[in-house]
Design an enzyme around this catalytic site. Structure first.
Site, mmCIF file in Angstrom:
data_model
loop_
_atom_site.group_PDB
_atom_site.id
_atom_site.type_symbol
_atom_site.label_atom_id
_atom_site.label_comp_id
_atom_site.label_asym_id
_atom_site.label_seq_id
_atom_site.Cartn_x
_atom_site.Cartn_y
_atom_site.Cartn_z
ATOM 1 C CE LYS A 125 -1.987 -2.668 -4.344
ATOM 2 N NZ LYS A 125 -2.095 -2.687 -2.979
ATOM 3 C CG ASP A 165 0.967 -0.470 -2.893
ATOM 4 O OD1 ASP A 165 0.423 -0.929 -2.056
ATOM 5 O OD2 ASP A 165 2.059 -0.740 -3.315
HETATM 6 P P1 NDP Z 1 6.117 4.235 -0.002
HETATM 7 O O1 NDP Z 1 6.366 4.405 -1.738
HETATM 8 O O2 NDP Z 1 5.661 5.397 0.665
HETATM 9 O O3 NDP Z 1 7.360 3.562 0.327
HETATM 10 C C1 NDP Z 1 7.987 2.497 -0.075
HETATM 11 C C2 NDP Z 1 9.355 2.384 0.649
HETATM 12 O O4 NDP Z 1 9.744 1.121 0.390
HETATM 13 C C3 NDP Z 1 10.542 3.581 0.227
HETATM 14 O O5 NDP Z 1 11.380 3.728 1.224
HETATM 15 C C4 NDP Z 1 11.244 2.894 -0.948
HETATM 16 O O6 NDP Z 1 12.575 3.282 -1.300
HETATM 17 C C5 NDP Z 1 11.279 1.202 -0.296
HETATM 18 N N1 NDP Z 1 11.157 0.439 -1.505
HETATM 19 C C6 NDP Z 1 10.219 0.167 -2.413
HETATM 20 N N2 NDP Z 1 10.417 -0.548 -3.058
HETATM 21 C C7 NDP Z 1 11.814 -1.129 -2.858
HETATM 22 C C8 NDP Z 1 12.656 -2.236 -3.181
HETATM 23 N N3 NDP Z 1 12.538 -2.843 -4.419
HETATM 24 N N4 NDP Z 1 13.627 -2.321 -2.496
HETATM 25 C C9 NDP Z 1 14.122 -1.778 -1.340
HETATM 26 N N5 NDP Z 1 13.238 -0.761 -0.915
HETATM 27 C C10 NDP Z 1 12.110 -0.422 -1.717
HETATM 28 O O7 NDP Z 1 5.097 2.904 -0.093
HETATM 29 P P2 NDP Z 1 4.234 2.455 1.208
HETATM 30 O O8 NDP Z 1 4.990 2.823 2.296
HETATM 31 O O9 NDP Z 1 2.758 2.917 0.774
HETATM 32 O O10 NDP Z 1 4.402 1.061 0.750
HETATM 33 C C11 NDP Z 1 5.211 0.306 1.417
HETATM 34 C C12 NDP Z 1 4.803 -1.257 1.415
HETATM 35 O O11 NDP Z 1 3.475 -1.451 2.291
HETATM 36 C C13 NDP Z 1 4.226 -1.981 0.173
HETATM 37 O O12 NDP Z 1 4.590 -3.240 -0.011
HETATM 38 C C14 NDP Z 1 2.779 -1.597 -0.086
HETATM 39 O O13 NDP Z 1 2.145 -2.660 -0.761
HETATM 40 C C15 NDP Z 1 2.534 -1.862 1.531
HETATM 41 N N6 NDP Z 1 1.115 -1.343 2.129
HETATM 42 C C16 NDP Z 1 0.959 -0.173 1.927
HETATM 43 C C17 NDP Z 1 -0.248 0.592 2.249
HETATM 44 C C18 NDP Z 1 -0.627 1.977 2.306
HETATM 45 O O14 NDP Z 1 -1.757 2.552 2.837
HETATM 46 N N7 NDP Z 1 0.453 2.861 1.847
HETATM 47 C C19 NDP Z 1 -1.352 -0.364 2.881
HETATM 48 C C20 NDP Z 1 -0.830 -1.873 2.916
HETATM 49 C C21 NDP Z 1 0.249 -2.129 2.437
HETATM 50 P P3 NDP Z 1 12.838 4.238 -2.201
HETATM 51 O O15 NDP Z 1 12.431 5.503 -1.457
HETATM 52 O O16 NDP Z 1 14.301 4.383 -2.276
HETATM 53 O O17 NDP Z 1 12.199 4.149 -3.242
HETATM 54 O O1 2IT Z 2 -1.996 -3.038 -0.031
HETATM 55 C C1 2IT Z 2 -3.002 -2.223 0.425
HETATM 56 O O2 2IT Z 2 -3.791 -2.622 1.351
HETATM 57 C C2 2IT Z 2 -2.932 -0.738 0.094
HETATM 58 N N1 2IT Z 2 -2.049 -0.221 -0.612
HETATM 59 C C3 2IT Z 2 -4.100 0.290 0.618
HETATM 60 C C4 2IT Z 2 -5.379 0.076 -0.276
HETATM 61 C C5 2IT Z 2 -6.677 0.880 -0.021
HETATM 62 O O3 2IT Z 2 -7.480 0.740 -0.775
HETATM 63 O O4 2IT Z 2 -6.491 1.901 0.840
#
Ligand code: NDP
Ligand code: 2IT
Length: 450
Positions: A125, A165
């Protein structure tokens, strides 16, 4: 003192104040005693002590010019945690809260998540305390170029393959990829989540959210329930949350909430997804503006959240999909969910539930899908992107979705059959952790003391 307790004590002494990392490690280690007892080789080979130690950690300065020609400084990280099963694989997070504890908790969880997919990927990561929100496109480009100018020497398609992420989507991956190519002269699958014109996989962007809903369907199917016709709570308004909302609508469920770092939106008729998408596309876009089009909806700013939790979990619903960030669901939130009839919780985010909330959900026995299982669809399709790149192929969206559905089913079966094997049927925390851990531990033993 037990092997687990000794390992945890040593960790806290050598890395003070890394609270999120301890939380992630404890959450895994507390589920392992049965498998450690059944396999004395794991302690003999000192697997726990080895598995909590990243193989390599890189920290670097990232300097870049903002639009006012001022030099800005951020810190970059990449933790190459475990390569027993394959090249390091895991996302990059750009968010002001990023620090070594956050990156290590994410990297540690990634090892077991990736192992549970059954694919040949290790765990890693990275990220930075850079905040892309409110920055111009050119500032983001300059930051990404500077970040990759240091990172490129540590990554590669068979070494370490970063992805997105929080705060890192296709736009950031594009700038990172362009700079990697400029520095190395190599057009190759060094990053996943790429654009479709230049090596990206169909279906990658949607994979985490869609996969999480598929996972919830499997949990519910085993209990004779389904999502169709049910109200669902979703937190977050980013990649994972909005693709979760999209898939819930496809299945004729009704997602009634989304949230972001400023507040929570509730719409009893169902969230207007195109409107949320267009609001969040604007720099610093706020969900509060949703109320201008839907006066019957409800917006709660963070300042009005309950003292012991979050507004988003206080509405009645059948299922919950935390999809924003770590520790966004407290024990009080979990109690409120269950009291209001929630039967299913699938984690789209990484470690969204506080430890006490997890213990409560396990005790109550609702269908609970931990992130290491439920949100593995994203990294799984990343691995499909790596496979397509290696063969110079591009699969159709239908083909990727078929694979995603198969992989989510297999993850569910791996976690649930392992839970049964260890006498805790339905406990996907124990089943998922042990199933992932066993694969990694066996590969580490095979490869000797490395
Ligand atoms: P994005 O940046 O696309 O979206 C994140 C969202 O979460 C935004 O709406 C953001 O709000 C909100 N957010 C972030 N931090 C906070 C906080 N401290 N308090 C309140 N709201 C918060 O990220 P992703 O959708 O990609 O990721 C979301 C989650 O999913 C994370 O935990 C990530 O690790 C996990 N994840 C993502 C994967 C992926 O493929 N992208 C894969 C597996 C897990 P704002 O817009 O106001 O910043
Ligand atoms: O938390 C996760 O699994 C991710 N942000 C995606 C990782 C990846 O390599 O696609």
């Amino acid at each position: 003192m037990s092997y687990v307790s000794r390992t945890l004590q040593g960790l806290k002494q050598s890395f003070p104040a890394q609270t999120e990392f301890y939380q992630a490690v404890e959450e895994v280690l507390e589920t392992l005693p049965p498998v450690l007892e059944a396999n004395p080789r794991y302690e003999e080979q000192n697997i726990l002590r080895r598995i909590i130690e990243p193989e390599r950690q890189i920290t670097f300065r990232v300097t870049w010019m903002d639009d006012d020609n001022r030099i800005q400084v951020n810190r970059g990280h990449r933790v190459q945690f475990n390569s027993a099963l394959g090249p390091y694989k895991g996302g990059l997070r750009f968010h002001p809260t990023v620090n070594p504890s956050i990156i290590k908790f994410l990297g540690f969880e990634q090892i077991f998540k990736n192992a549970l997919t059954g694919l040949a990927i290790g765990g890693g990561k990275g990220g930075s305390n850079f905040d892309p929100r409110g920055r111009s496109d050119m500032e983001i480009m300059r930051f990404c170029q500077s970040f990759m100018t240091e990172l490129y020497r540590h990554v590669g398609p068979t070494t370490d393959v970063p992805a997105g992420d929080i705060g890192v989507g296709t736009r950031e991956i594009a700038y990172l990829f362009g700079q990697y190519k400029r520095l190395t002269k190599r057009f190759e699958g060094v990053l996943t989540g790429k654009g479709l014109l230049w090596g990206g996989s169909a279906g990658r962007e949607a994979a985490t959210g869609h996969g999480c809903v598929y996972f919830a369907q499997h949990m519910l199917e085993d209990r004779g329930e389904q999502l169709e016709g049910q109200r669902c709570l979703v937190s977050g308004a980013g990649n994972v949350a909005l693709h979760t909302v999209e898939k819930l609508y496809e299945l004729n469920a009704t997602p009634v909430t989304v949230s972001d770092s400023k507040g929570t939106l509730y719409h009893a008729d169902g969230i207007d997804l195109p409107l949320v998408r267009s609001l969040k596309r604007q720099p610093n876009g706020s969900l509060a503006a949703y109320m201008e089009e839907h006066t019957e909806a409800e917006y709660t700013p963070v300042s009005d959240y309950p003292a012991d939790g979050h507004a988003v979990w206080r509405y009645p619903a059948f299922a919950a999909f935390p999809s924003a960030t770590q520790n966004e669901l407290t024990r009080a939130d979990a109690e409120a969910l269950v009291e209001n009839g929630c039967q299913c919780l699938a984690e789209g985010a990484n470690m969204p539930c506080e430890a006490e909330a997890v213990h409560f959900l396990e005790d109550v026995g609702i269908a609970y899908g931990p992130g290491k299982a439920a949100n593995a669809g994203g990294v799984a399709v990343s691995q499909l992107e790596m496979a397509q790149n290696a063969r110079m192929q591009a699969w159709s969206e239908e083909r990727v979705d078929e694979h995603l559905q198969r992989i989510m089913r297999e993850i569910y079966l791996r976690a649930s059959t392992t839970a049964e094997e260890f006498g805790v049927p339905g406990n996907l925390v124990v089943g998922g952790n042990i199933a992932g851990f066993r694969r990694v531990a066996e590969a580490m033993i095979d490869q000797g003391a490395v």
